[in-house]
Scaffold this motif. Structure first.
Motif, mmCIF file in Angstrom:
data_model
loop_
_atom_site.group_PDB
_atom_site.id
_atom_site.type_symbol
_atom_site.label_atom_id
_atom_site.label_comp_id
_atom_site.label_asym_id
_atom_site.label_seq_id
_atom_site.Cartn_x
_atom_site.Cartn_y
_atom_site.Cartn_z
ATOM 1 N N ASP A 434 47.842 42.395 29.956
ATOM 2 C CA ASP A 434 47.433 43.233 28.818
ATOM 3 C C ASP A 434 46.436 42.498 27.924
ATOM 4 O O ASP A 434 45.472 43.092 27.417
ATOM 5 C CB ASP A 434 48.658 43.645 27.992
ATOM 6 C CG ASP A 434 49.557 44.614 28.755
ATOM 7 O OD1 ASP A 434 49.062 45.223 29.723
ATOM 8 O OD2 ASP A 434 50.728 44.760 28.374
ATOM 9 N N SER A 435 46.673 41.204 27.741
ATOM 10 C CA SER A 435 45.768 40.407 26.905
ATOM 11 C C SER A 435 44.399 40.264 27.559
ATOM 12 O O SER A 435 43.365 40.286 26.877
ATOM 13 C CB SER A 435 46.362 39.019 26.650
ATOM 14 O OG SER A 435 47.584 39.119 25.946
ATOM 15 N N ASN A 437 42.923 42.424 29.523
ATOM 16 C CA ASN A 437 42.201 43.685 29.291
ATOM 17 C C ASN A 437 41.663 43.758 27.865
ATOM 18 O O ASN A 437 40.529 44.195 27.631
ATOM 19 C CB ASN A 437 43.123 44.875 29.555
ATOM 20 C CG ASN A 437 43.449 45.031 31.030
ATOM 21 O OD1 ASN A 437 42.660 44.620 31.886
ATOM 22 N ND2 ASN A 437 44.600 45.602 31.335
ATOM 23 N N LEU A 438 42.486 43.315 26.909
ATOM 24 C CA LEU A 438 42.064 43.330 25.514
ATOM 25 C C LEU A 438 40.872 42.399 25.287
ATOM 26 O O LEU A 438 39.944 42.736 24.548
ATOM 27 C CB LEU A 438 43.237 42.916 24.614
ATOM 28 C CG LEU A 438 42.969 42.919 23.099
ATOM 29 C CD1 LEU A 438 42.577 44.316 22.634
ATOM 30 C CD2 LEU A 438 44.208 42.423 22.349
ATOM 31 N N TYR A 441 37.732 44.166 26.807
ATOM 32 C CA TYR A 441 37.268 45.256 25.938
ATOM 33 C C TYR A 441 36.718 44.706 24.619
ATOM 34 O O TYR A 441 35.711 45.198 24.089
ATOM 35 C CB TYR A 441 38.404 46.242 25.664
ATOM 36 C CG TYR A 441 38.902 46.962 26.900
ATOM 37 C CD1 TYR A 441 38.027 47.282 27.937
ATOM 38 C CD2 TYR A 441 40.246 47.318 27.035
ATOM 39 C CE1 TYR A 441 38.478 47.941 29.071
ATOM 40 C CE2 TYR A 441 40.703 47.975 28.165
ATOM 41 C CZ TYR A 441 39.820 48.281 29.185
ATOM 42 O OH TYR A 441 40.259 48.924 30.310
ATOM 43 N N GLY A 442 37.397 43.695 24.091
ATOM 44 C CA GLY A 442 36.941 43.096 22.833
ATOM 45 C C GLY A 442 35.571 42.458 22.968
ATOM 46 O O GLY A 442 34.740 42.539 22.051
#
Length: 648
Positions: A434-435, A437-438, A441-442
């Motif tokens: 999850d991190s 992906n973040l 995207y970030g």
């Protein structure tokens, strides 16, 4: 994000007043001379002054003399010394002649002392060998040769066993050489010497009066003592001379530097009949000061013009930034100075470089270490990059705290995070899916925001330069900004939030219409700026060229935005590299090996990452940001000043 205002100044006066005008301009240390021929249209009767530099050689002589005596020449403005050119040159001749003899004698004594020490070291290898140098050197039918040869060469002597004249008699040896002698009869001397030369034999020249090794050593030691005593006496004379002349020498040296600065200004002077013409630039805030001083010189006339009114002359630039931002002028100057009519991007660089570096180099321990290293680089080596590494390391420390990483220990701050943020463990686990992906995207969001801000800066910069075509219809102007922002925002809202915004009206007015404006940039720009073409406009060629240009622009929007993925990639790279370091440390098998592997691993990762991150962030600034709004074809404001100091 601006530059200081400068003003063009033109000074005209009789040749008899030239020295006064030049002296004032030089002493002000705020006058940037320029080419007079660029400021006037009718220059047919202008004649360059052709002023010869008579001071450079005297400055060099003083610097060389000071270097020989081992002291530092410093520029110090002195109001007490009113010596003219002839008096200064006379002093230089006196000082150079006074010091050259002492300096030469000191140098020769130092060389003799070193040679004497080397001879003592050599003769030590023969002490206790029961040989008399004098008796051997006086032999009539053989020629002795004392010296040394490498151990490898000594072992090769066996190859010459059949030659009865190739014999070496060793006396002592060490780890690298054998010390001894070989003897040659006169008729075989050339051949034997050639063989020993090929074996890298180094001859030790010994005088015939040397006596035994012990006697020769005693003679050398006595000679060394005398030389050292003589050197002390010479040094006393030098110290006395420096005590008497050092301050005076610096004062005359400073005067020479001032004369040299006046001479440099004169090189920009032109003669017009019986008058001189000198032009240049001054800071706008010093206008009143210049007026007041020039008004006091008879027969002087001057005119002062605002820099923005003579942009075609490319006014020199004085960058105006607060202390923190000023650190990053180093990167801007490396790319190119801003011209007088555009924004200074140093603030943009300071924010983006520090922020991106911290995100990519996030580690508390390594960040603090990098700041300390940067401070030491600047403190002791005066390296510009060292000053920049200090805030970058602090930024890395801040983001490292958010990541919870201390020298690669990813859970060292779990307790602090729990207390501060109310989380169960650390705030942000980098390696979780999850991190990741973040992070991806970030990174894209960072790229989008940065590029959008760069476009806004470009729009204002174009309006400031009155470049309406690029401001309104350029790929980084209003049309490009609307297209880029509308497309990305629309896709995000449609695909990720499920909002139906990509309707025909949205697409036509916010995506298609700006793209058409970019496509028709040249004819629209010609229309709005009321330009006239000498040749008829060829629509066929224009449409073909513009189609490929628009296609390339659209592709660049995507690639430039994706280029910011490297920001997130380095977060993952850091975590991955430290994972490898801990794996190797655990394989060490004991506590000492674990600590050594951990320290070395952190050092390698920190050095490698600091280098790569510094380069990648600079690349983002230069290629993804500067390319959108920055021209960088300006020149730096360089007033003529006397040098402040010279290292000797």
């Amino acid at each position: 994000m601006s530059v200081k205002q400068v003003k063009a100044i033109s000074i005209i006066g009789l040749m008899s007043e030239l020295n006064k005008a030049v002296k004032f301009c030089g002493d002000s240390q705020m006058f940037h001379p320029d080419d007079t021929m660029l400021f006037y249209s009718d220059t047919q009767n202008f004649v360059p002054l052709h002023n010869k530099n008579t001071y450079a050689e005297y400055i060099r002589q003083l610097e060389d003399s000071a270097k020989l005596l081992g002291f530092k020449l410093e520029y110090k403005k002195s109001k007490d010394l009113n010596a003219g050119e002839s008096a200064v040159i006379k002093y230089v001749s006196y000082f150079v002649s006074k010091t050259s003899g002492l300096a030469d004698k000191k140098l020769h004594l130092q060389q003799d002392i070193e040679q004497c020490k080397r001879d003592i070291e050599k003769v030590n290898h023969f002490v206790g060998s029961n040989i008399n140098f004098t008796e051997v050197l006086q032999c009539e039918f053989i020629t002795p040769n004392f010296g040394r040869m490498p151990v490898e060469s000594y072992e090769k002597l066996a190859q010459y066993a059949e030659n009865p004249y190739v014999l070496f008699f060793p006396y002592t040896s060490d780890s690298t050489h054998y010390w001894g002698a070989y003897f040659t009869p006169p008729e075989q001397k050339e051949d034997v010497d050639r063989i020993f030369s090929s074996l890298y034999f180094e001859k030790f020249d010994i005088p015939k009066s040397a006596g035994t090794p012990e006697q020769y050593k005693s003679t050398l030691e006595k000679k060394l003592e005398e030389l050292e005593h003589e050197l002390e006496e010479v040094q006393y004379k030098i110290d006395d001379l420096l005590e008497d002349e050092k301050e005076k020498c610096c004062a005359y040296y400073s005067k020479l530097q001032e004369f040299d600065s006046y001479n440099e200004i004169k090189n920009h002077v032109y003669k017009y009949n019986k008058s001189f013409i000198l032009v240049g630039w001054i800071p706008a805030e010093k206008e009143d000061f210049f007026k007041k001083q020039l008004d006091g010189i008879k027969s002087i006339e001057y005119s002062i013009t605002d820099g923005k009114d003579v942009l075609k002359l490319s006014p020199p630039v004085i960058m105006k930034n607060p202390p923190f931002v000023r650190l990053y002028e180093f990167f801007v100057k490396m790319y190119g100075m801003p011209n007088y009519n555009e924004f200074d991007p140093t603030l943009f660089v300071a924010v983006t470089y520090t922020l991106f570096f911290g995100i990519m180099f996030g580690d508390v321990g390594q960040g603090l270490t990098l700041s300390i290293i940067g401070f030491l680089m600047w403190k002791f080596k005066k390296m510009e990059i060292g000053k920049i590494l200090v805030p970058c390391g602090i930024s890395g420390t801040i983001f490292g705290f958010l990541y919870g990483s201390v020298f690669g220990f990813e859970h060292a701050l779990d307790g602090i995070h729990s207390a501060l943020f109310g989380t169960d463990g650390k705030l942000f686990e980098v390696m979780e899916s999850d991190s990741i992906n973040l992070i991806i995207y970030g990174s894209v969001v960072i790229g989008f925001v940065t590029i959008a801000i760069s476009m806004i800066v470009n729009i204002f910069s174009c309006f400031k330069r009155k470049d309406l075509e690029n401001a309104l219809f350029g790929a980084n102007g209003i049309a490009g900004f609307v297209f880029y922002v509308s497309l990305l925002v629309g896709l995000v809202l449609q695909m990720f939030l499920g909002l139906e915004v990509m309707n025909p009206v949205y697409i036509i007015f916010l995506i298609a219409l700006p793209l058409v404006a970019i496509f028709l940039k040249e004819p629209l720009g010609t229309l709005i700026e009321k330009k006239k073409h000498d040749e008829p406009f060829k629509w066929g060629a224009y449409c073909t060229q513009s189609f490929f240009e628009v296609f390339e622009i659209c592709l660049s929007y995507v690639t430039n935005t994706m280029s910011f993925l490297r920001v997130g990639a380095y977060i993952l790279v850091h975590a991955g590299m430290m994972l490898v370091v801990f794996t190797l440390a655990n394989m060490a098998g004991n506590a000492v090996g674990y600590i050594i592997a951990l320290v070395l691993g952190n050092g390698v990762v920190m050095a490698l990452e600091a280098l790569l991150v510094a380069i990648q962030v600079l690349r983002l600034d230069y290629y993804e940001i500067f390319s959108r709004f920055y021209i960088g074809d300006g020149r730096i404001f360089k007033p003529i000043t006397a040098k402040k100091s010279v290292e000797s």
